[in-house]
Design a protein around this motif. Structure first.
Motif, PDB file in Angstrom:
ATOM      1  N   UNK A   9     -26.418  -2.689  -7.077  1.00 30.32           N
ATOM      2  CA  UNK A   9     -26.118  -3.422  -5.837  1.00 30.32           C
ATOM      3  C   UNK A   9     -26.760  -4.805  -5.821  1.00 30.32           C
ATOM      4  N   UNK A  49     -30.887  -2.441   3.695  1.00 32.36           N
ATOM      5  CA  UNK A  49     -31.889  -3.244   2.979  1.00 32.36           C
ATOM      6  C   UNK A  49     -31.449  -4.703   2.841  1.00 32.36           C
ATOM      7  N   UNK A  80     -23.004  -9.197  -0.357  1.00 33.02           N
ATOM      8  CA  UNK A  80     -22.539  -8.004   0.353  1.00 33.02           C
ATOM      9  C   UNK A  80     -23.358  -6.808  -0.111  1.00 33.02           C
ATOM     10  N   UNK A  81     -24.057  -6.157   0.807  1.00 35.00           N
ATOM     11  CA  UNK A  81     -24.986  -5.105   0.385  1.00 35.00           C
ATOM     12  C   UNK A  81     -24.275  -3.878  -0.169  1.00 35.00           C
ATOM     13  N   UNK A  82     -23.014  -3.710   0.177  1.00 30.50           N
ATOM     14  CA  UNK A  82     -22.323  -2.507  -0.276  1.00 30.50           C
ATOM     15  C   UNK A  82     -21.635  -2.716  -1.620  1.00 30.50           C
ATOM     16  N   UNK A  83     -21.734  -3.925  -2.166  1.00 26.69           N
ATOM     17  CA  UNK A  83     -21.038  -4.196  -3.423  1.00 26.69           C
ATOM     18  C   UNK A  83     -22.032  -4.369  -4.559  1.00 26.69           C
ATOM     19  N   UNK A 109     -28.681   3.310  -1.038  1.00 28.38           N
ATOM     20  CA  UNK A 109     -29.112   2.014  -1.572  1.00 28.38           C
ATOM     21  C   UNK A 109     -28.039   0.941  -1.402  1.00 28.38           C
ATOM     22  N   UNK A 110     -26.805   1.384  -1.161  1.00 24.18           N
ATOM     23  CA  UNK A 110     -25.744   0.413  -0.924  1.00 24.18           C
ATOM     24  C   UNK A 110     -25.561   0.114   0.558  1.00 24.18           C
ATOM     25  N   UNK A 111     -26.304   0.819   1.407  1.00 25.07           N
ATOM     26  CA  UNK A 111     -26.065   0.658   2.842  1.00 25.07           C
ATOM     27  C   UNK A 111     -26.589  -0.701   3.292  1.00 25.07           C
ATOM     28  N   UNK A 116     -28.144  -6.239  -3.496  1.00 30.12           N
ATOM     29  CA  UNK A 116     -29.379  -6.291  -2.720  1.00 30.12           C
ATOM     30  C   UNK A 116     -30.587  -5.850  -3.536  1.00 30.12           C
ATOM     31  N   UNK A 134     -26.942 -13.920   1.323  1.00 32.82           N
ATOM     32  CA  UNK A 134     -26.175 -12.863   1.981  1.00 32.82           C
ATOM     33  C   UNK A 134     -25.150 -12.219   1.057  1.00 32.82           C
ATOM     34  N   UNK A 162     -23.234 -11.407   6.958  1.00 31.06           N
ATOM     35  CA  UNK A 162     -22.246 -10.818   6.065  1.00 31.06           C
ATOM     36  C   UNK A 162     -20.832 -11.193   6.495  1.00 31.06           C
ATOM     37  N   UNK A 209     -20.153  -1.824   5.833  1.00 34.56           N
ATOM     38  CA  UNK A 209     -21.421  -1.731   6.545  1.00 34.56           C
ATOM     39  C   UNK A 209     -21.416  -0.540   7.490  1.00 34.56           C
TER      40      UNK A 209
END
Lengths: 334, 259
Positions: free
Chosen positions: B146, A334, B97-100, A329-331, B148, B95, A215, A237
């Motif tokens: 998200x 995953x 961004x998992x938070x977006x 789910x945004x953390x 992800x 990759x 990331x 994150x």
């Protein structure tokens, strides 16, 4: 071919070769017993937590009951009691406790995040390590020492700051009417902030260090500067981790006794004058100061205030979990 | 919107260790250039030097020249951040961004460049980039979810959309399909064929069929042994490389005799 910079993991020792089959069978059976014993021990340890929690809650409820069920006339007999009921007595204490802790959190969290980011992403490795040890050392200082430091040294240092604040920003009620010496809730919060700084910093640092390299690289490859990378990849994150860390810090601030007891000049008001002495008191410091001179119903009243503190910390923890779970789910998991 | 890159005598060091030695290569605009070779031969390392991503690793440094349309990528006054804004990159593993959300992922790079962008311009850019990455039809109804939540192949195409949203001159791809299933791989390969009409593409791949399918030019890297630096053995049109390479080592590698 990604080039790894991590050192190679230690190679585990090869399994000891067994002399004969009998020894192997014996080893296996003792292994099974050991495994069962260990499972029992760890289950017991897990249960112990529940039992302890239940025991504390039961103790608080049972011993607070005489005060909770007492009539106003009976409560009058306690020399230091104020207000008409236990609820009226504890309300300003709850207010003071929350105010001091929240102020401490407001002061400590930004600084902690800054230190944690510096250690995890800015400082050269050797400096980062030294700084990390120093932070951990700060966490090991007993709170009574912080109290002494706050009462005897910090208050003197804060005096000119508060004088200046009150004279220039005095039109804001929050900082109006400063009266020396600085035995007010703001001083107590500054001491609390210093006390909770290490735990928040240590946990945040760990979380920031766990940011997946992928990331960080994604962000850098888009042309992010280091600060933009931190904002885009590291902070989101680490968000839930920082919240957990803050809640740990809040928990410590809520229950802190000595530092507040030694710094603050107590009062029982719902007051937002942060720089005036004699306005606020916290539950823990109040228990510590009143307990030696209490007996009978007085002790019960103090235990009732302790019950209130117990409930507050419980609610704080639940709130923290809810905040973390809400955006699970945004953390980064995953 | 695409530029050529000329590399001359490029050495890459990790600390004192010489990882890649003496690469001289011309990367043509609007073409896909494939870098192939066995593991550890330095092709990914070399790829990362093109947008200075190797600098993320402590102690990594470069000597030699790398020019993009004559502009020195390693000039004293050149900020690596500026280089990366012109030379985008897609990584081995998807990759996002998992938070977006999906939409925010596409806009991530643009938000770095200019903060303020009108809402409808943002919408246009999201659609255009996702269409460019062949992902629009699959995600247009769930842009707020998200990133992800997508499958691996979709995530990788989302990363490509994110990379092309900033309109780079060059797109570097570091084994972009190695974590994907064959169907997703096919989707990415089709996409590369479309993208190369607009961008200069450099792709590292372990898969020789893939190099043969998607690239116009192929460069073969090899390593003499562990601890020795990787070298560029030869580079030619892909068709030539796979039919009549000049070097024996290339022939051995592409015919599957090692690697």
């Amino acid at each position: 071919m990604p080039v790894t910079t991590t050192p190679p993991r230690g190679v585990p020792d090869p399994a000891p070769s067994r002399a004969d089959a009998g020894a192997a069978v014996r080893a296996a059976s003792t292994g099974r017993v050991a495994s069962r014993v260990f499972a029992g021990l760890s289950t017991g340890a897990g249960l112990l937590i529940l039992v302890t929690l239940a025991a504390v809650a039961a103790f608080l409820l049972i011993r607070a009951w005489p005060a909770l069920s007492a009539s106003p006339e009976e409560l009058e007999t306690v020399s230091w009691f104020t207000g008409g009921s236990v609820a009226e007595y504890v309300a300003p204490l709850v207010f003071g406790t929350l105010l001091a802790s929240v102020l401490a959190l407001l002061l400590a969290v930004p600084v902690s995040i800054g230190i944690a980011l510096f250690i995890s992403h800015y400082a050269p490795r050797r400096l980062a390590q030294g700084l990390g040890y120093l932070i951990d050392l700060l966490a090991a200082i007993p709170s009574v020492v912080y109290g002494l430091w706050g009462a005897l040294w910090l208050i003197g240092q804060l005096d000119p700051v508060f004088t200046w604040l009150s004279s220039t920003l005095g039109f804001v009620p929050l900082v109006a009417d400063y009266q020396a010496p600085a035995k007010n809730i703001m001083s107590a919060s500054v001491v609390l902030a210093v006390m909770i700084l290490p735990i928040i910093t240590a946990v945040s640092r760990e979380v920031f260090l766990q940011t997946p390299r992928l990331h960080e690289e994604a962000s850098l490859a888009l042309g992010a500067t280091r600060w933009e990378m931190v904002r885009q990849a590291v902070l989101p994150f680490g968000r839930s981790g920082v919240i957990s860390a803050s809640m740990l810090g809040l928990g410590r601030a809520l229950g802190e006794t000595m530092a507040v007891l030694m710094v603050i000049s107590p009062g029982f008001l719902f007051s937002f004058f942060l720089l005036r002495p004699g306005q606020h008191q916290t539950i823990a410091a109040n228990i510590a100061s009143k307990f030696p001179e209490s007996s009978g119903l007085g002790v019960s009243v103090l235990i009732a205030t302790g019950l209130a503190l117990f409930v507050i910390t419980f609610v704080v923890n639940l709130a923290a979990r809810w905040i973390i779970a809400r955006r699970a789910e945004y953390s980064g998991a995953n | 919107m695409s530029k050529r890159i000329d590399v001359a005598d490029l050495d890459v060091y990790y600390g004192d260790f010489l990882a890649v030695e003496g690469v001289t290569m011309a990367i043509e605009p609007r073409q896909a250039t494939a870098l192939i070779g066995p593991s550890g031969c330095g092709k990914s390392t070399f790829l990362r030097t093109l947008n200075r991503m190797h600098e993320v690793i402590p102690g990594a440094r470069v000597t030699g020249k790398a020019l993009m349309d004559g502009q020195d990528l390693y000039g004293a006054d050149v900020d690596p951040v500026t280089v990366r804004r012109q030379i985008g990159m897609v990584f081995q593993r998807p990759n996002p961004f998992p938070t977006m959300s999906i939409a925010d992922n596409v806009l991530a790079g643009v938000r770095l460049n200019n903060r303020r962008m009108p809402k409808d311009a943002q919408q246009d850019l999201i659609e255009q980039s996702l269409r460019g990455a062949n992902l629009w039809n699959e995600v247009k109804d769930r842009l707020a979810l998200p990133g992800s939540s997508l499958s691996g192949g979709q995530q990788q195409r989302l990363c490509i959309a994110r990379a092309i949203a900033v309109k780079p001159q060059v797109l570097l791809m570091d084994e972009p399909c190695s974590a994907l299933d064959p169907i997703s791989t096919l989707a990415i390969e089709d996409l590369i064929a479309e993208l190369k009409s607009d961008y200069t593409i450099v792709i590292v791949t372990h898969n020789m069929q893939q190099a043969a399918r998607v690239s116009d030019r192929t460069a073969f890297f090899n390593i003499a042994g562990t601890g020795k630096p990787g070298r560029l053995i030869e580079m030619d049109d892909t068709a030539t490389m796979f039919s009549s390479p000049r070097e024996q080592a290339t022939e051995d590698y592409i015919s599957g005799r090692f690697g």
